[in-house]
Motif scaffolding. Sequence first.
Motif, PDB file in Angstrom:
ATOM      1  N   ALA A 192      35.881  35.977  31.637  1.00 59.34           N
ATOM      2  CA  ALA A 192      35.375  34.744  32.227  1.00 59.34           C
ATOM      3  C   ALA A 192      33.921  34.943  32.641  1.00 59.34           C
ATOM      4  CB  ALA A 192      36.230  34.351  33.429  1.00 59.34           C
ATOM      5  N   PRO A 193      33.124  33.878  32.715  1.00 61.37           N
ATOM      6  CA  PRO A 193      31.695  34.041  33.021  1.00 61.37           C
ATOM      7  C   PRO A 193      31.374  34.917  34.236  1.00 61.37           C
ATOM      8  CG  PRO A 193      32.104  31.806  32.304  1.00 61.37           C
ATOM      9  CD  PRO A 193      33.458  32.471  32.398  1.00 61.37           C
ATOM     10  N   PRO A 194      32.129  34.826  35.361  1.00 61.70           N
ATOM     11  CA  PRO A 194      31.767  35.687  36.500  1.00 61.70           C
ATOM     12  C   PRO A 194      31.902  37.177  36.226  1.00 61.70           C
ATOM     13  CG  PRO A 194      33.117  33.842  37.238  1.00 61.70           C
ATOM     14  CD  PRO A 194      33.169  33.849  35.741  1.00 61.70           C
ATOM     15  N   THR A 195      32.644  37.561  35.198  1.00 61.80           N
ATOM     16  CA  THR A 195      32.767  38.986  34.872  1.00 61.80           C
ATOM     17  C   THR A 195      31.588  39.497  34.054  1.00 61.80           C
ATOM     18  OG1 THR A 195      33.985  38.704  32.766  1.00 61.80           O
ATOM     19  CG2 THR A 195      35.286  38.713  34.819  1.00 61.80           C
ATOM     20  N   ALA A 196      30.709  38.597  33.619  1.00 63.86           N
ATOM     21  CA  ALA A 196      29.486  38.935  32.879  1.00 63.86           C
ATOM     22  C   ALA A 196      29.762  39.755  31.613  1.00 63.86           C
ATOM     23  CB  ALA A 196      28.500  39.671  33.785  1.00 63.86           C
ATOM     24  N   PRO A 197      30.586  39.251  30.700  1.00 63.26           N
ATOM     25  CA  PRO A 197      30.829  40.016  29.473  1.00 63.26           C
ATOM     26  C   PRO A 197      29.570  40.217  28.635  1.00 63.26           C
ATOM     27  CG  PRO A 197      31.687  37.778  29.260  1.00 63.26           C
ATOM     28  CD  PRO A 197      31.304  37.962  30.705  1.00 63.26           C
ATOM     29  N   VAL A 230      37.500  44.422  24.108  1.00 62.28           N
ATOM     30  CA  VAL A 230      37.224  44.825  25.486  1.00 62.28           C
ATOM     31  C   VAL A 230      37.457  43.601  26.362  1.00 62.28           C
ATOM     32  CG1 VAL A 230      35.524  45.758  27.095  1.00 62.28           C
ATOM     33  CG2 VAL A 230      35.455  46.433  24.677  1.00 62.28           C
ATOM     34  N   HIS A 231      38.168  43.789  27.470  1.00 64.35           N
ATOM     35  CA  HIS A 231      38.409  42.670  28.383  1.00 64.35           C
ATOM     36  C   HIS A 231      37.981  43.046  29.798  1.00 64.35           C
ATOM     37  CE1 HIS A 231      40.151  39.163  30.268  1.00 64.35           C
ATOM     38  NE2 HIS A 231      40.857  39.944  31.079  1.00 64.35           N
ATOM     39  N   LEU A 232      37.250  42.137  30.427  1.00 56.39           N
ATOM     40  CA  LEU A 232      36.858  42.275  31.827  1.00 56.39           C
ATOM     41  C   LEU A 232      37.655  41.264  32.639  1.00 56.39           C
ATOM     42  CD1 LEU A 232      32.992  42.608  31.403  1.00 56.39           C
ATOM     43  CD2 LEU A 232      34.697  44.429  31.617  1.00 56.39           C
ATOM     44  N   SER A 233      38.309  41.752  33.684  1.00 58.36           N
ATOM     45  CA  SER A 233      39.251  40.927  34.436  1.00 58.36           C
ATOM     46  C   SER A 233      38.863  40.847  35.904  1.00 58.36           C
ATOM     47  CB  SER A 233      40.657  41.526  34.306  1.00 58.36           C
ATOM     48  OG  SER A 233      41.573  40.881  35.162  1.00 58.36           O
ATOM     49  N   MET A 234      39.240  39.729  36.526  1.00 56.69           N
ATOM     50  CA  MET A 234      39.190  39.583  37.977  1.00 56.69           C
ATOM     51  C   MET A 234      40.549  39.094  38.459  1.00 56.69           C
ATOM     52  SD  MET A 234      35.548  37.770  38.938  1.00 56.69           S
ATOM     53  CE  MET A 234      34.028  38.732  39.010  1.00 56.69           C
ATOM     54  N   THR A 235      40.927  39.453  39.666  1.00 57.75           N
ATOM     55  CA  THR A 235      42.118  38.857  40.245  1.00 57.75           C
ATOM     56  C   THR A 235      41.865  37.358  40.414  1.00 57.75           C
ATOM     57  OG1 THR A 235      41.336  39.240  42.495  1.00 57.75           O
ATOM     58  CG2 THR A 235      42.694  40.980  41.489  1.00 57.75           C
ATOM     59  N   ALA A 291      39.898  47.909  28.835  1.00 55.53           N
ATOM     60  CA  ALA A 291      39.897  46.857  29.843  1.00 55.53           C
ATOM     61  C   ALA A 291      39.508  47.414  31.203  1.00 55.53           C
ATOM     62  CB  ALA A 291      41.274  46.193  29.932  1.00 55.53           C
ATOM     63  N   ALA A 292      38.943  46.537  32.027  1.00 54.50           N
ATOM     64  CA  ALA A 292      38.534  46.940  33.373  1.00 54.50           C
ATOM     65  C   ALA A 292      38.673  45.764  34.316  1.00 54.50           C
ATOM     66  CB  ALA A 292      37.098  47.448  33.374  1.00 54.50           C
ATOM     67  N   ARG A 293      38.963  46.079  35.568  1.00 51.77           N
ATOM     68  CA  ARG A 293      38.964  45.089  36.636  1.00 51.77           C
ATOM     69  C   ARG A 293      37.575  45.106  37.271  1.00 51.77           C
ATOM     70  NH1 ARG A 293      43.206  41.624  37.596  1.00 51.77           N
ATOM     71  NH2 ARG A 293      44.764  43.152  38.258  1.00 51.77           N
ATOM     72  N   VAL A 294      36.977  43.932  37.430  1.00 51.22           N
ATOM     73  CA  VAL A 294      35.604  43.856  37.938  1.00 51.22           C
ATOM     74  C   VAL A 294      35.510  42.876  39.107  1.00 51.22           C
ATOM     75  CG1 VAL A 294      34.471  44.597  35.808  1.00 51.22           C
ATOM     76  CG2 VAL A 294      35.015  42.180  36.119  1.00 51.22           C
ATOM     77  N   ASP A 295      36.463  42.954  40.041  1.00 51.11           N
ATOM     78  CA  ASP A 295      36.392  42.097  41.221  1.00 51.11           C
ATOM     79  C   ASP A 295      35.073  42.294  41.951  1.00 51.11           C
ATOM     80  OD1 ASP A 295      38.880  41.272  40.542  1.00 51.11           O
ATOM     81  OD2 ASP A 295      39.909  42.102  42.287  1.00 51.11           O
ATOM     82  N   ASP A 296      34.616  43.537  42.013  1.00 48.99           N
ATOM     83  CA  ASP A 296      33.281  43.864  42.490  1.00 48.99           C
ATOM     84  C   ASP A 296      32.497  44.373  41.287  1.00 48.99           C
ATOM     85  OD1 ASP A 296      30.938  44.872  43.526  1.00 48.99           O
ATOM     86  OD2 ASP A 296      31.898  45.927  45.198  1.00 48.99           O
ATOM     87  N   PRO A 297      31.579  43.567  40.744  1.00 53.24           N
ATOM     88  CA  PRO A 297      30.863  43.987  39.533  1.00 53.24           C
ATOM     89  C   PRO A 297      30.143  45.325  39.668  1.00 53.24           C
ATOM     90  CG  PRO A 297      30.484  41.653  39.992  1.00 53.24           C
ATOM     91  CD  PRO A 297      31.177  42.234  41.188  1.00 53.24           C
ATOM     92  N   ARG A 298      29.835  45.718  40.913  1.00 59.58           N
ATOM     93  CA  ARG A 298      29.150  46.999  41.114  1.00 59.58           C
ATOM     94  C   ARG A 298      30.111  48.171  41.033  1.00 59.58           C
ATOM     95  NH1 ARG A 298      26.989  45.492  46.878  1.00 59.58           N
ATOM     96  NH2 ARG A 298      29.209  44.912  46.883  1.00 59.58           N
ATOM     97  N   ARG A 341      41.074  50.334  33.332  1.00 54.95           N
ATOM     98  CA  ARG A 341      42.531  50.339  33.154  1.00 54.95           C
ATOM     99  C   ARG A 341      42.929  51.644  32.486  1.00 54.95           C
ATOM    100  NH1 ARG A 341      44.396  47.303  28.189  1.00 54.95           N
ATOM    101  NH2 ARG A 341      43.846  49.375  27.398  1.00 54.95           N
ATOM    102  N   LEU A 342      43.812  52.371  33.132  1.00 54.09           N
ATOM    103  CA  LEU A 342      44.269  53.630  32.576  1.00 54.09           C
ATOM    104  C   LEU A 342      45.522  53.458  31.748  1.00 54.09           C
ATOM    105  CD1 LEU A 342      43.780  56.027  35.629  1.00 54.09           C
ATOM    106  CD2 LEU A 342      42.279  55.676  33.650  1.00 54.09           C
ATOM    107  N   SER A 343      46.350  52.492  32.124  1.00 56.81           N
ATOM    108  CA  SER A 343      47.584  52.242  31.363  1.00 56.81           C
ATOM    109  C   SER A 343      47.931  50.785  31.500  1.00 56.81           C
ATOM    110  CB  SER A 343      48.740  53.113  31.889  1.00 56.81           C
ATOM    111  OG  SER A 343      49.036  52.794  33.226  1.00 56.81           O
ATOM    112  N   ALA A 344      48.619  50.262  30.505  1.00 59.92           N
ATOM    113  CA  ALA A 344      48.995  48.846  30.519  1.00 59.92           C
ATOM    114  C   ALA A 344      50.260  48.616  31.337  1.00 59.92           C
ATOM    115  CB  ALA A 344      49.210  48.344  29.091  1.00 59.92           C
ATOM    116  N   THR A 345      50.978  49.669  31.658  1.00 58.89           N
ATOM    117  CA  THR A 345      52.192  49.538  32.456  1.00 58.89           C
ATOM    118  C   THR A 345      52.199  50.608  33.527  1.00 58.89           C
ATOM    119  OG1 THR A 345      53.429  51.004  30.979  1.00 58.89           O
ATOM    120  CG2 THR A 345      53.509  48.635  30.522  1.00 58.89           C
TER     121      THR A 345
END
Length: 209
Positions: free
Chosen positions: A35-40, A154-159, A192-199, A204-208
Amino acid sequence: MRFSPTSQEKLADTAAEMITVAGVGGWVRALVDGAPPTAPGDLADLIAERLRVLGRPVVRVRAGDFLRPASLRFERGREDPDARYEAWLDEGALRREVLDPLGPGGTGRVLPSLWDAVADRATRAAYVALPPGGVVVVDGELLLGRGLPHELSVHLSMTPAALARRTAEPWALPAYARYDAEVDPLACADLAARVDDPRRPALRLSATG
């Protein structure tokens, strides 16, 4: 799902390494989704820089330059989340002009942009010839789960809470929620990575688990 702290630079390094492995003897198509806030686009630019340093020819493409004309995008209104999810991206043009030419038996000729969504007119961009071993890096939103051909995703995610705080278009939040529910890009992307704080992104180490 487990995560480990990382940085944008390390994410770009990892993606470039994965592309190098995937692209022995042929083209590589990399999708950087978020999504745009994740700055792909920022991460896609970093990946492209890493690849150029490694001597790989690169073409950068924005999925936002392959949207449908406004008359089609806004047929159900300018703030319809289902239309954004289903109808904004011109998938056929992105395949035809960017992804398919870099597949087996392709021509290697890529169109970097097709449609200026702000001016609502064709960009009149020229085709670029990408030699074998070259890479196209495409950034955008809601890209996975469409069957777009690629060698790396590659996917950048936020909660949901972080995305709601940071988005400039709250009306689009149901589109992202639907995407997460139907596609689960955080689990299905190659990287994939979680980027709630872009800094302070978290890889993601594992999908499960």
